[in-house]
Each structure stands twice: as C-alpha cells, then as structure tokens.
Write a protein that holds these residues in place. Structure first.
Motif, mmCIF file in Angstrom:
data_model
loop_
_atom_site.group_PDB
_atom_site.id
_atom_site.type_symbol
_atom_site.label_atom_id
_atom_site.label_comp_id
_atom_site.label_asym_id
_atom_site.label_seq_id
_atom_site.Cartn_x
_atom_site.Cartn_y
_atom_site.Cartn_z
ATOM 1 N N PRO A 43 41.890 43.632 46.476
ATOM 2 C CA PRO A 43 41.069 44.680 45.848
ATOM 3 C C PRO A 43 41.901 45.798 45.215
ATOM 4 O O PRO A 43 41.438 46.442 44.269
ATOM 5 C CB PRO A 43 40.231 45.222 47.019
ATOM 6 C CG PRO A 43 40.243 44.141 48.048
ATOM 7 C CD PRO A 43 41.554 43.444 47.901
ATOM 8 N N ALA A 44 43.117 46.014 45.717
ATOM 9 C CA ALA A 44 43.957 47.079 45.178
ATOM 10 C C ALA A 44 44.474 46.769 43.786
ATOM 11 O O ALA A 44 45.023 47.649 43.119
ATOM 12 C CB ALA A 44 45.141 47.334 46.126
ATOM 13 N N MET A 45 44.326 45.540 43.312
ATOM 14 C CA MET A 45 44.760 45.188 41.966
ATOM 15 C C MET A 45 43.706 45.511 40.916
ATOM 16 O O MET A 45 43.898 45.216 39.738
ATOM 17 C CB MET A 45 45.129 43.714 41.902
ATOM 18 C CG MET A 45 46.408 43.387 42.645
ATOM 19 S SD MET A 45 46.948 41.699 42.364
ATOM 20 C CE MET A 45 48.510 41.715 43.292
ATOM 21 N N THR A 46 42.632 46.138 41.327
ATOM 22 C CA THR A 46 41.597 46.554 40.386
ATOM 23 C C THR A 46 42.141 47.633 39.455
ATOM 24 O O THR A 46 42.536 48.701 39.910
ATOM 25 C CB THR A 46 40.371 47.086 41.138
ATOM 26 O OG1 THR A 46 39.927 46.114 42.083
ATOM 27 C CG2 THR A 46 39.251 47.426 40.175
ATOM 28 N N GLY A 47 42.204 47.333 38.173
ATOM 29 C CA GLY A 47 42.705 48.299 37.196
ATOM 30 C C GLY A 47 44.196 48.520 37.221
ATOM 31 O O GLY A 47 44.694 49.455 36.591
ATOM 32 N N ILE A 48 44.956 47.667 37.900
ATOM 33 C CA ILE A 48 46.378 47.941 38.099
ATOM 34 C C ILE A 48 47.184 47.829 36.809
ATOM 35 O O ILE A 48 48.262 48.411 36.684
ATOM 36 C CB ILE A 48 46.964 47.015 39.181
ATOM 37 C CG1 ILE A 48 48.240 47.612 39.769
ATOM 38 C CG2 ILE A 48 47.195 45.604 38.637
ATOM 39 C CD1 ILE A 48 48.718 46.934 41.027
#
Length: 346
Positions: A43-48
């Motif tokens: 989920p932390a790769m959202t918009g990365i």
C-alpha cells in the motif's frame, strides 16, 4: 488401462482444485510481475512515482489443464504535491473455473510521503479492502464415484455436499517504503485484522492468515552521468520479494535490463527450506517495452521446475501501464518523481 488413463485428468483436476480451495483460498494469489502491480504488492507504493498511473496485470495459470486458473488486477493512483500524499483504487478478481471459485476484491489506498533528506524518502501507506467470495462444489469427484474394476468414473455420489453461499468481509493492510538513491526497501502486511476466510465455520479456525512481505530493489545505471535524465533509459535493476502467509513462504528474485525502450529480464520463484511442504519453484522469463509516451507493456512466462510442470504448461502473464505527470512540479519546487526506477519497472 486406456479408459482409466482418460479418466486420470478429471481426477488430477479435482485434486488440484481441492488444493486450491483448501490452501489457495487461505493464501493470496501471486503475480510473477509483482512490481507491475505496485498497490497489490505494498500500500505504501500508492503514488510513489509522483505521477498519475493506471495499469493492469492478467495471469493465466496452468493452461495445460482443461479448466483455467486466472487472476486480474487493475489499479489507478495519483500523487498530490499539495498534500504530499498518494491516493489509489484497485479492483482484483481471482477465479478457478473447475469449482467456479471466485474472489473479488475492491481496495482503497492512501499513502503519505515524508522526505527525510535530499536523497532519502519514507512513504507510509494503508489499504482497506472489501472482499467477496463465491464457489460451487458440483464438479468435485468423490471416492465412491471411481469404479476401479470397470476403469470408469460415475456421474453421482452418495456423499451429501452443501452449497457455498457467497460471503464478504473487510480487510486491512499497512506498508512502508524507504528509498535511498538507487536503493529501495519496502515492508507490508495484509489481512492484519484477520477476517473470516472460509465458507464453513470449523472450530473457530477460520481467520484469514495475515500476509507479510519484504521487498527490495537496486538499480545500476549503464550510462553516467545521465542516470536520472529523461531518455537515458539504460539500467540494470535487481529486485526481490519475500512473502509469508501461514505455513507458506516464497521468495521471488529477478533482474531486468532496460535498453532504451526494450526491457528483458529473468527471475526465479522458490521456497526457503521447507521439507514438509511440496516444492513449487519456477523459472521466469520476461520481455517488455517501455515507451517514451508513458505506455509500458510486459509479458512473462514462468515454468514450474517440478514434475507437475510438464502437465500444467506453466503460467502466462501480461501487464499494461500508462503513467503521466499531472500538474507542474516546477511551480512547487518539486522533482518529477521520487523513484525514477519505478518509471520503467515491468
């Protein structure tokens, strides 16, 4: 033995379907191109990428069997410079045609980007999913349907089998990604609220196994000093993904080479030392194109290095992605993207 041999395939299908029902439904579906489904991975790769992305990954598993095992996931994410946040949405479907088992998952994502230094960033993300499961047992093969003496299978069984009523639940996931120059490391957890995962309640042991994953990647430029410039386009990227869910654990490791717009790669999926579980190692080959327009496409084929591999004919995967920059980052004093390596990863 001719008639019996002709009836071995439905028996094999029934066994594999049961294995999928008992183990696979407790275990999340796996993509060989795990990096091409970034929101599904972490989920932390959202918009990365600090761009707007939309993409999809389709997987057809074991095409050598009469019944298909398929998975597809589609996602959309966007980065807001004003709020230093990424927001996203994904829809995934996993199905097995023999028992008509189907899982549909709709997920929403939010991630916040914290700049630690000029070269380091940390992004924390969360995911909330609504999951629905369906299935039927009408194609199951029971022991009393196998006529050993006449070498045939019977159409009906004396065993009473109940229906599988559709059911749904919510699932929560968390993740973090640390980036430092050419290196990135991520960690994620899915189904952390341990929702119910089965059609039947048995002794209270029906909670979904949480899935924990550790990912990492390292990029080596083939051209200096143009590494981060648009159009330089020549990298070697190493990546790995370790995941554990219940008693199952896998490691995906691979390498990709980008030569201008051409991407080629190879990978290996295997289990760490687990002598009590069947081995499911696979070798993976990849070919892709990463166009300057922002469109990227990748095809991969993985072949199991096991006795069952010749029967199933491996798995095919196709990924598509289109990304573009929305807005004017220079007016806000921002860079065009946090991780240039994610601009080409297939």
């Amino acid at each position: 033995l001719g008639p019996m041999k002709r009836n071995l395939k439905p028996i094999l299908l029934a066994c594999m379907a049961l294995l999928l029902w008992v183990q696979g439904w407790a275990q999340d579906f796996q993509f060989s191109q795990f990096y091409a489904a970034p929101l599904y991975l972490n989920p932390a790769m959202t918009g990365i990428s600090q761009e707007t992305r939309m993409g999809s990954v389709y997987r057809r598993q074991w095409p050598g069997l009469d019944y298909q095992f398929t998975a597809v996931t589609a996602y959309l994410d966007h980065y807001s410079f004003d709020y230093k946040s990424g927001m996203g949405l994904s829809v995934s479907s996993f199905s097995e045609e023999f028992l008509k088992l189907n899982t549909t998952e709709v997920s929403g994502y939010y991630a916040y980007n914290l700049q630690l230094s000029e070269r380091a960033n940390f992004q924390l993300g969360t995911q909330i999913s609504y999951i629905q499961k369906r299935g039927t047992l009408e194609n199951l093969l029971f022991g009393d349907q196998i006529d050993v003496f006449n070498q045939t299978t019977l159409s009906s069984s004396a065993d009473a089998v109940g229906g599988l009523e559709p059911f749904s639940y919510f699932s929560v996931g968390l993740g973090g990604v640390l980036t430092w120059d050419k290196l990135w490391v991520g960690i994620s957890g899915h189904h952390l609220n341990r929702p119910n995962r089965t059609f039947y309640v048995r002794d209270g042991q029906t909670q979904h196994w949480p899935k924990y994953s550790l990912q990492a990647g390292y990029t080596i430029p083939l051209e200096e000093p143009e590494f981060w410039e648009e159009g330089s386009g020549k990298f070697v990227h190493f990546m790995a993904n370790y995941k554990r869910q219940g008693p199952f654990q896998f490691v995906d490791a691979g390498v990709q080479v980008l030569l201008n717009q051409l991407v080629v790669g190879a990978g290996l999926r295997g289990m760490p030392i687990q002598s009590d579980l069947p081995k499911r190692e696979s070798v993976i080959g990849l070919f892709g194109l990463n166009l300057s327009s922002g469109l990227a496409v990748g095809y991969s084929y993985d072949y199991p290095i096991s006795d069952v591999g010749s029967q199933t004919l491996g798995s095919h995967e196709l990924s598509l992605r289109y990304q573009f920059f929305y807005g004017t980052p220079k007016s806000r004093g921002q860079r065009s993207r946090v991780l240039p390596c994610f601009s080409y990863l297939r």
